[in-house]
Enzyme design. Structure first.
Site, PDB file in Angstrom:
ATOM      1  N   ASP A  20       0.864  -1.180   0.000  1.00  0.00           N
ATOM      2  CA  ASP A  20       0.000   0.000   0.000  1.00  0.00           C
ATOM      3  C   ASP A  20       0.905   1.237   0.000  1.00  0.00           C
ATOM      4  O   ASP A  20       1.642   1.467   0.961  1.00  0.00           O
ATOM      5  CB  ASP A  20      -0.874  -0.050   1.261  1.00  0.00           C
ATOM      6  CG  ASP A  20      -1.759   1.169   1.404  1.00  0.00           C
ATOM      7  OD1 ASP A  20      -1.647   2.129   0.609  1.00  0.00           O
ATOM      8  OD2 ASP A  20      -2.577   1.172   2.348  1.00  0.00           O
ATOM      9  N   ASP A  44      -5.912   6.967  -5.791  1.00  0.00           N
ATOM     10  CA  ASP A  44      -6.281   8.368  -5.522  1.00  0.00           C
ATOM     11  C   ASP A  44      -7.132   8.433  -4.247  1.00  0.00           C
ATOM     12  O   ASP A  44      -6.863   9.233  -3.328  1.00  0.00           O
ATOM     13  CB  ASP A  44      -7.068   8.890  -6.732  1.00  0.00           C
ATOM     14  CG  ASP A  44      -7.154  10.402  -6.807  1.00  0.00           C
ATOM     15  OD1 ASP A  44      -6.519  11.081  -5.982  1.00  0.00           O
ATOM     16  OD2 ASP A  44      -7.864  10.897  -7.700  1.00  0.00           O
TER      17      ASP A  44
HETATM   18  N1  AR6 Z   1      -1.246   1.457  -3.031  1.00  0.00           N
HETATM   19  C1  AR6 Z   1      -0.628   1.127  -4.195  1.00  0.00           C
HETATM   20  N2  AR6 Z   1      -1.287   0.901  -5.346  1.00  0.00           N
HETATM   21  C2  AR6 Z   1      -2.652   0.974  -5.322  1.00  0.00           C
HETATM   22  C3  AR6 Z   1      -3.370   1.300  -4.149  1.00  0.00           C
HETATM   23  C4  AR6 Z   1      -2.618   1.549  -2.963  1.00  0.00           C
HETATM   24  N3  AR6 Z   1      -3.202   1.879  -1.810  1.00  0.00           N
HETATM   25  N4  AR6 Z   1      -4.701   1.290  -4.453  1.00  0.00           N
HETATM   26  C5  AR6 Z   1      -4.802   0.963  -5.763  1.00  0.00           C
HETATM   27  N5  AR6 Z   1      -3.573   0.752  -6.273  1.00  0.00           N
HETATM   28  P1  AR6 Z   1      -6.055   3.381 -10.257  1.00  0.00           P
HETATM   29  P2  AR6 Z   1      -5.642   4.773 -12.840  1.00  0.00           P
HETATM   30  C6  AR6 Z   1      -3.184   0.381  -7.653  1.00  0.00           C
HETATM   31  O1  AR6 Z   1      -7.379   2.877 -10.696  1.00  0.00           O
HETATM   32  O2  AR6 Z   1      -5.817   3.496 -13.576  1.00  0.00           O
HETATM   33  C7  AR6 Z   1      -9.069   7.386  -9.923  1.00  0.00           C
HETATM   34  O3  AR6 Z   1     -10.441   7.459  -9.725  1.00  0.00           O
HETATM   35  C8  AR6 Z   1      -4.192  -0.321  -8.518  1.00  0.00           C
HETATM   36  O4  AR6 Z   1      -4.233  -1.720  -8.182  1.00  0.00           O
HETATM   37  O5  AR6 Z   1      -5.917   3.916  -8.885  1.00  0.00           O
HETATM   38  O6  AR6 Z   1      -4.490   5.669 -13.187  1.00  0.00           O
HETATM   39  C9  AR6 Z   1      -8.464   8.707 -10.364  1.00  0.00           C
HETATM   40  O7  AR6 Z   1      -9.122   9.800  -9.756  1.00  0.00           O
HETATM   41  C10 AR6 Z   1      -3.598  -0.094  -9.893  1.00  0.00           C
HETATM   42  O8  AR6 Z   1      -2.576  -1.059 -10.148  1.00  0.00           O
HETATM   43  O9  AR6 Z   1      -5.510   4.580 -11.239  1.00  0.00           O
HETATM   44  C11 AR6 Z   1      -8.669   8.687 -11.831  1.00  0.00           C
HETATM   45  O10 AR6 Z   1      -9.980   9.105 -12.189  1.00  0.00           O
HETATM   46  C12 AR6 Z   1      -2.933   1.270  -9.780  1.00  0.00           C
HETATM   47  O11 AR6 Z   1      -2.916   1.575  -8.375  1.00  0.00           O
HETATM   48  C13 AR6 Z   1      -8.503   7.236 -12.202  1.00  0.00           C
HETATM   49  O12 AR6 Z   1      -8.822   6.506 -11.016  1.00  0.00           O
HETATM   50  C14 AR6 Z   1      -3.620   2.398 -10.513  1.00  0.00           C
HETATM   51  O13 AR6 Z   1      -5.020   2.203 -10.466  1.00  0.00           O
HETATM   52  C15 AR6 Z   1      -7.070   6.909 -12.549  1.00  0.00           C
HETATM   53  O14 AR6 Z   1      -6.991   5.581 -12.982  1.00  0.00           O
END
Ligand code: AR6
Length: 190
Positions: A20, A44
């Site tokens: 995390d 996010d």
């Molecule tokens: N720590 C590390 N990685 C994480 C965590 C965490 N706590 N939580 C999720 N991930 P995403 P995107 C991973 O969807 O695709 C949002 O709504 C997750 O498993 O967070 O760039 C924003 O506001 C994945 O591998 O981001 C935008 O609208 C990675 O983080 C949109 O999502 C990225 O997944 C951005 O989408």
């Protein structure tokens, strides 16, 4: 959280970690944000929950001054209650078919944040796997771009940045990043 894979690049380390990102102590944490800087789900949401409301307040101010953030770029806030000095809110591309500049935009998120780090005397920075959740970027391609872009940047820049942590949330993503890092190391050894 211990890194279980590390590439030495000059004086710097590129580390891979599963976990995390809100729990890892660094100088700057990168967020996977949206161009409205409005907060959201995924990493996010986790960053805003852990960091507290002042991060969103700072983003509101940035939004009123510059009206959001273009895809491929990033804005800087403080880190609230997170174990860091800064959050760099990077806006990754939504994946369509790979023919709409997605790879350049994704690489640009990494280089923009590394440049922001160097300007702020940041020594340690962590990145999530930008665009590979809600934005649907294929993980193998995104992992290759992340590893190669960071490695090339570290090789060609001297300055404050010493440790770059690429953080994966799932074991399967972690293994894919590991494979890409091993391929990078082999290609460099040839
Ligand atoms: N720590 C590390 N990685 C994480 C965590 C965490 N706590 N939580 C999720 N991930 P995403 P995107 C991973 O969807 O695709 C949002 O709504 C997750 O498993 O967070 O760039 C924003 O506001 C994945 O591998 O981001 C935008 O609208 C990675 O983080 C949109 O999502 C990225 O997944 C951005 O989408």
């Amino acid at each position: 959280m211990a890194s279980d894979f590390s590439l030495q690049i000059g004086l710097c380390q590129l580390q891979l970690l599963k976990g995390d990102i809100t729990q890892i102590h660094v100088d700057a944490i990168v967020n996977a944000a949206n161009s409205a800087l409005a907060g959201g789900g995924g990493v996010d949401g986790a960053i805003h929950r852990a960091g507290g409301p002042e991060i969103l307040q700072e983003l509101d101010t940035i939004r009123s001054e510059q009206g959001g953030c273009p895809t491929g770029s990033a804005v800087v806030t403080s880190a609230g209650r997170l174990p860091a000095r800064y959050v760099f809110h990077a806006v990754g591309p939504r994946y369509r078919d790979g023919k709409h500049g997605e790879s350049e935009l994704l690489a640009s998120c990494y280089t923009t944040c590394l440049n922001l780090a160097a300007e702020r005397d940041v020594q340690t920075i962590s990145f999530p796997s930008i665009s590979t959740g809600i934005y649907g970027y294929p993980i193998e391609d995104a992992a290759q771009i992340a590893v190669r872009t960071v490695a090339v940047w570290l090789r060609s820049h001297t300055g404050s940045v010493r440790v770059v942590k690429l953080v994966q949330f799932s074991q399967s993503d972690h293994e894919i990043y590991r494979k890409q890092a091993l391929q990078w190391r082999e290609s460099e050894a040839r």
